[in-house]
Design an enzyme around this catalytic site. Structure first.
Site, PDB file in Angstrom:
ATOM      1  N   GLU A 173       0.749  -1.175   0.059  1.00 27.60           N
ATOM      2  CA  GLU A 173      -0.037  -0.062  -0.074  1.00 27.60           C
ATOM      3  C   GLU A 173       0.830   1.445  -0.094  1.00 27.60           C
ATOM      4  OE1 GLU A 173      -2.740   0.194   3.389  1.00 27.60           O
ATOM      5  OE2 GLU A 173      -3.884  -1.528   2.668  1.00 27.60           O
ATOM      6  N   THR A 197       4.690  -2.226 -28.227  1.00 31.15           N
ATOM      7  CA  THR A 197       5.891  -3.631 -28.716  1.00 31.15           C
ATOM      8  C   THR A 197       6.533  -3.234 -29.882  1.00 31.15           C
ATOM      9  OG1 THR A 197       4.290  -4.559 -29.843  1.00 31.15           O
ATOM     10  CG2 THR A 197       4.157  -5.141 -27.523  1.00 31.15           C
ATOM     11  N   ASP A 199      -1.944   3.328 -39.290  1.00 25.47           N
ATOM     12  CA  ASP A 199      -3.243   2.914 -39.014  1.00 25.47           C
ATOM     13  C   ASP A 199      -4.234   3.591 -39.398  1.00 25.47           C
ATOM     14  OD1 ASP A 199      -3.391   4.208 -36.756  1.00 25.47           O
ATOM     15  OD2 ASP A 199      -2.961   2.250 -35.552  1.00 25.47           O
ATOM     16  N   LYS A 243      -4.194  -1.548 -41.108  1.00 25.40           N
ATOM     17  CA  LYS A 243      -3.592  -2.595 -40.300  1.00 25.40           C
ATOM     18  C   LYS A 243      -4.856  -3.383 -39.706  1.00 25.40           C
ATOM     19  CE  LYS A 243      -2.712  -1.097 -35.915  1.00 25.40           C
ATOM     20  NZ  LYS A 243      -2.163  -0.457 -34.887  1.00 25.40           N
ATOM     21  N   GLY A 271       5.349  -3.381 -33.216  1.00 25.56           N
ATOM     22  CA  GLY A 271       4.887  -4.103 -34.081  1.00 25.56           C
ATOM     23  C   GLY A 271       4.177  -3.289 -35.172  1.00 25.56           C
TER      24      GLY A 271
END
Ligand code: R5P
Length: 350
Positions: free
Chosen positions: A45, A239, A182, A208, A241
């Protein structure tokens, strides 16, 4: 803009994930960087407490909810609760990187919408106003019923591209193309290309597919990248990709040169290895990110970092002096245009 803000009743804090950027911003504001005392208990905590009185003060607190996402998020929530219970007048939270922003809709049955949950948590904790930068999906601002300014780093990115072009091409203009890896990033790519209209910059977009989280596949490329200096621009590299597939694909389609630019260097495994391989194989020329996320142990070769400190400091100044953020964008756009015109005129003359 009114630079004399230090007579105003505000305090600027940085939490653990954004100390370095916080320090840079504090210097630009000519303001002391306040801190939270974070105490960890044996069971994990945390207790988070401001180091000074915040009574009746306007507060700015900066924290990216980057890795470790959950620890940084909970630290931020507890800090906000502490500020609220210590009678802060107004709590402005600056999240250069907003973790969980990608979970913004249900793509399959039984999935959560975690960005909405995080929005609820921040609001319940007591945030009065939120500032984010290049949040993954801009419609997420609708998850909040408090004022939220999602700032765009388009000017910073464009300026980097401009300085790069200027340093390499001073006798003729290059053919440049801004590529979105994308569909989601197409508007950003188009806005950047618009800034380079004088150089006839074009836009390309990659279709994509994501068969599963963190796996990306390319269907096709829309737009002409052949013989062009290409800049792939994304909101984040996780990542690696998406951006690595995009770079490889456009290089295969005949791009002359490829640079990768992303606001948020999330850099989860195996991003570093993937990017370094592209550098070693001469597929990419540059890899550029902002300092929205502090990179503690970076191993990406020749990484170029754009600092957001100036931009965030101007936003704080604007807000403390109750001025318009839109005007700030207009001023920045004007400055950029005059730099570009000056370059075009000089280069034309040869
Ligand atoms: C996705 O829509 C985002 O804009 C990024 O392209 C994506 O999150 C990057 O992830 P990765 O680097 O793992 O492909």
């Amino acid at each position: 803009m009114n630079d004399n803000i230090n007579n105003k009743n505000f305090l600027f804090f940085a939490l653990n994930a954004s100390k370095k950027l916080g320090n840079e911003i504090a210097k630009k504001l000519n303001k002391k960087l306040e801190e939270f005392v974070v105490t960890k208990f044996a069971d994990g905590e945390v207790l988070v407490k401001p180091n000074c009185s915040v009574r009746n003060k306007e507060i700015y607190v900066i924290e990216s909810t980057s890795k470790p996402v959950n620890d940084n998020l909970i630290e931020l929530l507890i800090a906000i609760d502490a500020l609220k219970r210590s009678s802060a007048k107004k709590i402005n939270v600056i999240m250069p990187y907003f973790g969980y922003a990608r979970q913004d809709c249900k793509t399959k049955g039984r999935e959560p919408i975690t960005s909405k949950l995080v929005a609820n948590l921040l609001t319940t904790a007591g945030v009065d106003r939120l500032v984010t930068i290049d949040i993954h999906s801009p419609q997420m601002v609708g998850f909040f019923d408090i004022p939220i300014d999602d700032l765009k780093s388009i000017d910073e990115i464009s300026l980097w591209i401009f300085n790069y072009i200027k340093s390499k091409y001073n006798t003729s203009f290059p053919k440049i193309c801004i590529v979105s890896p994308d569909n989601g990033g197409l508007i950003r790519a188009r806005k950047i290309a618009n800034k380079f209209q004088l150089l006839n910059a074009s836009v390309a977009v990659i279709d994509k597919r994501r068969p599963s989280p963190n796996i990306s596949e390319i269907e096709y490329i829309l737009g002409d990248v052949k013989d062009k200096i290409c800049f792939i621009v994304d909101d984040m590299i996780d990542t690696g990709g998406t951006i690595v597939n995009a770079a490889t694909a456009i290089k295969e389609k005949g791009a002359l040169e490829v640079s990768l630019i992303a606001t948020h260097p999330v850099f989860s495994d195996p991003a570093t290895a993937r990017i370094n391989k592209l550098i070693d194989e001469n597929i990419i020329k540059n890899i550029v990110v902002s300092n929205s996320i502090e990179l503690k142990d970076n191993k990406v070769k020749n990484l170029k970092i754009i600092s957001l400190a100036d931009f965030i400091a101007s936003i704080i100044k604007t807000s403390v002096s109750e001025q318009s953020i839109s005007n700030l964008y207009i001023e920045r756009a004007k400055k950029f245009n005059s730099l570009l015109i000056e370059y075009v005129n000089k280069t034309k003359k040869g």
